[in-house]
Design a protein around this motif. Structure first.
Motif, PDB file in Angstrom:
ATOM      1  N   UNK A  81      13.316  10.388  -4.288  1.00 54.88           N
ATOM      2  CA  UNK A  81      12.223   9.470  -4.626  1.00 54.88           C
ATOM      3  C   UNK A  81      12.158   9.364  -6.136  1.00 54.88           C
ATOM      4  N   UNK A  82      12.336   8.166  -6.652  1.00 51.78           N
ATOM      5  CA  UNK A  82      12.321   7.956  -8.106  1.00 51.78           C
ATOM      6  C   UNK A  82      10.916   7.834  -8.655  1.00 51.78           C
ATOM      7  N   UNK A  83      10.016   7.215  -7.866  1.00 53.52           N
ATOM      8  CA  UNK A  83       8.642   7.006  -8.338  1.00 53.52           C
ATOM      9  C   UNK A  83       7.764   6.682  -7.139  1.00 53.52           C
ATOM     10  N   UNK A  84       6.446   6.829  -7.295  1.00 53.94           N
ATOM     11  CA  UNK A  84       5.490   6.507  -6.243  1.00 53.94           C
ATOM     12  C   UNK A  84       4.527   5.444  -6.777  1.00 53.94           C
ATOM     13  N   UNK A  85       4.445   4.329  -6.078  1.00 52.45           N
ATOM     14  CA  UNK A  85       3.568   3.222  -6.451  1.00 52.45           C
ATOM     15  C   UNK A  85       2.546   2.978  -5.352  1.00 52.45           C
ATOM     16  N   UNK A  86       1.429   2.362  -5.734  1.00 53.33           N
ATOM     17  CA  UNK A  86       0.491   1.845  -4.738  1.00 53.33           C
ATOM     18  C   UNK A  86       0.290   0.364  -5.005  1.00 53.33           C
ATOM     19  N   UNK A  87       0.187  -0.422  -3.928  1.00 54.68           N
ATOM     20  CA  UNK A  87       0.073  -1.876  -4.079  1.00 54.68           C
ATOM     21  C   UNK A  87      -0.387  -2.494  -2.779  1.00 54.68           C
ATOM     22  N   UNK A  88      -1.010  -3.682  -2.883  1.00 58.37           N
ATOM     23  CA  UNK A  88      -1.262  -4.473  -1.687  1.00 58.37           C
ATOM     24  C   UNK A  88       0.081  -4.879  -1.091  1.00 58.37           C
TER      25      UNK A  88
ATOM     26  N   UNK B 197       1.509  -7.507   0.201  1.00 55.35           N
ATOM     27  CA  UNK B 197       2.252  -8.718  -0.126  1.00 55.35           C
ATOM     28  C   UNK B 197       2.855  -8.669  -1.525  1.00 55.35           C
ATOM     29  N   UNK B 198       2.379  -7.757  -2.363  1.00 58.02           N
ATOM     30  CA  UNK B 198       2.908  -7.669  -3.722  1.00 58.02           C
ATOM     31  C   UNK B 198       3.918  -6.546  -3.875  1.00 58.02           C
ATOM     32  N   UNK B 199       3.973  -5.667  -2.892  1.00 54.90           N
ATOM     33  CA  UNK B 199       4.710  -4.425  -3.066  1.00 54.90           C
ATOM     34  C   UNK B 199       6.188  -4.563  -3.341  1.00 54.90           C
ATOM     35  N   UNK B 200       6.894  -5.386  -2.576  1.00 52.12           N
ATOM     36  CA  UNK B 200       8.352  -5.420  -2.693  1.00 52.12           C
ATOM     37  C   UNK B 200       8.821  -6.072  -3.981  1.00 52.12           C
ATOM     38  N   UNK B 201       7.969  -6.848  -4.635  1.00 52.04           N
ATOM     39  CA  UNK B 201       8.421  -7.647  -5.771  1.00 52.04           C
ATOM     40  C   UNK B 201       8.788  -6.823  -6.995  1.00 52.04           C
ATOM     41  N   UNK B 202       8.121  -5.669  -7.188  1.00 51.63           N
ATOM     42  CA  UNK B 202       8.356  -4.935  -8.424  1.00 51.63           C
ATOM     43  C   UNK B 202       9.172  -3.670  -8.215  1.00 51.63           C
ATOM     44  N   UNK B 203       9.719  -3.459  -7.045  1.00 50.44           N
ATOM     45  CA  UNK B 203      10.493  -2.253  -6.804  1.00 50.44           C
ATOM     46  C   UNK B 203      11.904  -2.387  -7.374  1.00 50.44           C
ATOM     47  N   UNK B 204      12.390  -1.281  -7.932  1.00 56.37           N
ATOM     48  CA  UNK B 204      13.747  -1.240  -8.467  1.00 56.37           C
ATOM     49  C   UNK B 204      14.670  -0.400  -7.601  1.00 56.37           C
TER      50      UNK B 204
ATOM     51  N   UNK C 156      14.316   3.311  -4.808  1.00 60.53           N
ATOM     52  CA  UNK C 156      13.967   4.719  -4.860  1.00 60.53           C
ATOM     53  C   UNK C 156      12.484   5.008  -4.896  1.00 60.53           C
ATOM     54  N   UNK C 157      11.634   3.988  -4.756  1.00 60.24           N
ATOM     55  CA  UNK C 157      10.198   4.209  -4.813  1.00 60.24           C
ATOM     56  C   UNK C 157       9.597   4.420  -3.418  1.00 60.24           C
ATOM     57  N   UNK C 158       8.548   5.228  -3.346  1.00 59.08           N
ATOM     58  CA  UNK C 158       7.694   5.329  -2.169  1.00 59.08           C
ATOM     59  C   UNK C 158       6.486   4.435  -2.428  1.00 59.08           C
ATOM     60  N   UNK C 159       6.242   3.503  -1.525  1.00 57.12           N
ATOM     61  CA  UNK C 159       5.157   2.542  -1.706  1.00 57.12           C
ATOM     62  C   UNK C 159       3.973   2.928  -0.829  1.00 57.12           C
ATOM     63  N   UNK C 160       2.785   2.984  -1.446  1.00 60.98           N
ATOM     64  CA  UNK C 160       1.543   3.254  -0.732  1.00 60.98           C
ATOM     65  C   UNK C 160       0.740   1.969  -0.621  1.00 60.98           C
ATOM     66  N   UNK C 161       0.155   1.697   0.557  1.00 58.24           N
ATOM     67  CA  UNK C 161      -0.686   0.516   0.732  1.00 58.24           C
ATOM     68  C   UNK C 161      -1.813   0.836   1.708  1.00 58.24           C
TER      69      UNK C 161
END
Length: 426
Positions: free
Chosen positions: A33-40, A42-49, A51-56
C-alpha cells in the motif's frame, strides 16, 4: 525493509476499531500500500496513481445503478488501487451485491467497515506507518540516507519527486516539522559546512525559528521557517530573504558557500516547498561554478540568493551543457569586438561593463567597486562604446548587454561536464 501491506493496514488499531470485514480479494492482502486516501466514491478513481487504499462513506453508491457501481470497481482496479474500504450502516445500509461480485471477479480487496471511525484517524495512522516504513512509492534503500526521514523528504523535495500534499505533511510531521500556514519558508543549500551547526546557528540568529535540515556528503539542505511574528519583525527593516542571508553571513565560517531560495507561504502547498529548495540548490551550483559578476568578500563566507542569480538561472534552465552553444552565439553576437580587443590587449573592459550596468550606470559606484578613479573609468567606458559602436546607457540595450555578459561568465566558468545537477542529492 519490506513495504507496508494491506494486511499490515488491517492490523492498525483505528482500522480494527472500524470492524472491517473482507468481502473480496483475500489473495491480494499482501500487496503493498503506497498511500491511504478518503474520498466520495465518484471522485475516488480520478486521482489515484496506483497502490492506494481508498476509503469512502458509500454515499455515492446509494443512488447509483448497477452498471455505474460495477464500472467504478473496474476503474479502481484499472488505476492499480490496493483496495476499497466502504463504510456501511449509515449512508449505505449494506454493501451492494454487484460491487462485491465485481470486486471478487477482478480480485480487488473490498472491505466493509461496520463501525464508524473518523477517516482522518485511519489515514493518519496508516500514512504515518507507511512513512515510518520508509515508503512513498520509491525504494528508500537505494539512497545513502536510507531511514533518515528528514534527509529523504528534503532530497525528494529538492529533486522534484512526484509527491502529494498529505504525504508531505505526514512525512514532515514525522520529522517534527509543523510550519503554520501563514509562515514563510525559505530554502537553503550550503556547501563546505562540515555539519548542521551553521544552520542551527543561523536559526538562533533569526530568533530561534524552526528549521528542517539534513546533511549530505559535502552539502546541507534546509527549510527555514519564518513565522508570522518573525516576518513582521524582519520586514520592518528588511525582507525575509535578506534576513536569512544576513543570518548565514554572520554565522558561517570562511570557505562556506550558502545559497538562499525565495520565500514561499508554508500553506501554499508542497510544490512551493519544492520550488524554494530547488532554487537554492540550483543557485548553489551556479555560485560554485560560475565566476561572480562583482568582487566578492575576502576571508568570509559567500552568501547569495536565487534572485541575485536570476539571470544565470534563467540562461541555464535545463542545464549548462544544453545551453552552451546558444549562449556562446549570444556572447559572440553582442560582445565579439570587445572580447577580441581584450584578448589582444590585457584589460578589464568586460567586467567593467557588467559592473557598470548592474549598478545603474553610476560612475561613482562603479569606480568604487573597481577601485579605480572616475577619470580611468570614463576612459574605459569610451573605449567600450567605441568597440561596440553603441551608447551603453541606452535603456533599450540594457537587457541584451546584461544577458550576454552573464552568458560570457557562464560559458567561461562552468565546466562542460556540469550538467546542472546537485552532486549530493540527485
Amino acid at each position: 525493509m519490506p513495504a507496508l501491506t494491506l494486511r499490515d493496514i488491517l492490523a492498525l488499531d483505528p482500522v480494527r476499531g472500524s470492524e472491517p470485514e473482507l468481502l473480496a480479494g483475500e489473495g491480494a492482502l499482501d500487496r503493498p500500500v503506497r498511500w491511504v486516501h478518503s474520498s466520495e466514491v465518484y471522485e475516488g478513481a480520478n486521482f489515484l496513481d496506483g497502490g492506494e487504499l481508498l476509503l469512502t462513506n458509500g454515499f455515492g453508491l446509494t443512488d447509483a445503478d448497477e452498471d455505474t457501481r460495477r464500472r467504478y470497481v473496474r476503474e479502481l482496479t484499472a488505476r492499480g488501487a490496493a483496495g476499497l474500504a466502504v463504510e456501511v450502516g449509515r449512508s449505505l445500509v449494506r454493501m451492494p451485491e454487484e460491487v462485491v461480485d465485481e470486486a471478487q471477479r477482478l480480485g480487488l480487496p473490498l472491505l466493509a467497515l461496520h463501525r464508524v471511525v473518523p477517516f482522518v484517524r485511519i489515514t493518519e495512522a496508516a500514512n504515518r506507518a507507511i512513512v515510518a516504513r520508509g515508503l512513498s512509492g520509491r525504494a528508500a534503500s537505494v539512497r545513502p540516507w536510507g531511514g533518515d526521514h528528514t534527509a529523504a523528504l528534503l532530497a525528494d523535495l529538492a529533486d522534484g519527486q512526484a509527491l502529494n500534499q498529505p504525504e508531505v505533511e505526514a512525512r514532515a510531521a514525522l520529522a517534527g516539522f509543523h510550519p503554520g500556514p501563514g509562515a514563510r519558508l525559505v530554502g537553503v543549500s550550503a556547501h563546505g559546512a562540515r555539519e548542521l551547526g551553521v544552520v542551527d546557528r543561523a536559526a538562533r540568529s533569526l530568533g530561534g525559528v524552526a528549521v528542517l535540515r539534513a546533511a549530505f556528503p559535502g552539502d546541507v539542505l534546509a527549510l527555514v521557517v519564518m513565522p508570522d511574528d518573525a516576518v513582521r519583525a524582519v520586514t520592518a527593516r528588511r525582507d525575509v530573504v535578506r534576513a536569512v542571508q544576513e543570518a548565514f553571513r554572520t554565522v558561517a565560517e570562511a570557505g562556506v558557500t550558502v545559497a538562499v531560495g525565495h520565500a514561499v507561504l508554508a500553506g501554499g502547498g508542497w510544490l512551493r516547498w519544492s520550488e524554494t529548495l530547488r532554487a537554492a540548490r540550483t543557485t548553489l551550483e551556479l555560485a560554485l561554478t560560475v565566476p561572480s559578476a562583482e568582487p566578492g568578500p575576502t576571508g568570509g563566507p559567500v552568501v547569495t540568493s536565487s534572485r541575485a542569480l536570476t539571470l544565470e538561472r534563467e540562461l541555464t534552465r535545463g542545464g549548462v551543457d544544453a545551453n552552451r552553444d546558444r549562449l556562446s552565439r549570444l556572447v559572440q553576437h553582442t560582445l565579439g569586438p570587445l572580447l577580441a580587443w581584450e584578448a589582444a590587449h590585457p584589460s578589464d573592459l568586460v567586467r567593467t561593463l557588467e559592473i557598470h550596468l548592474r549598478h545603474g550606470c553610476s560612475p561613482t559606484r562603479t569606480a568604487a567597486l573597481l577601485h579605480i578613479g572616475r577619470q580611468s573609468l570614463y576612459q574605459r567606458l569610451e573605449r567600450i562604446e567605441s568597440l561596440l559602436g553603441l551608447e551603453i546607457d541606452d535603456p533599450d540595450l540594457l537587457g541584451e548587454l546584461l544577458a550576454a555578459l552573464c552568458a560570457h561568465r557562464i560559458v567561461r566558468g562552468a565546466p562542460a561536464t556540469l550538467g546542472g545537477g546537485l552532486r549530493t542529492v540527485a
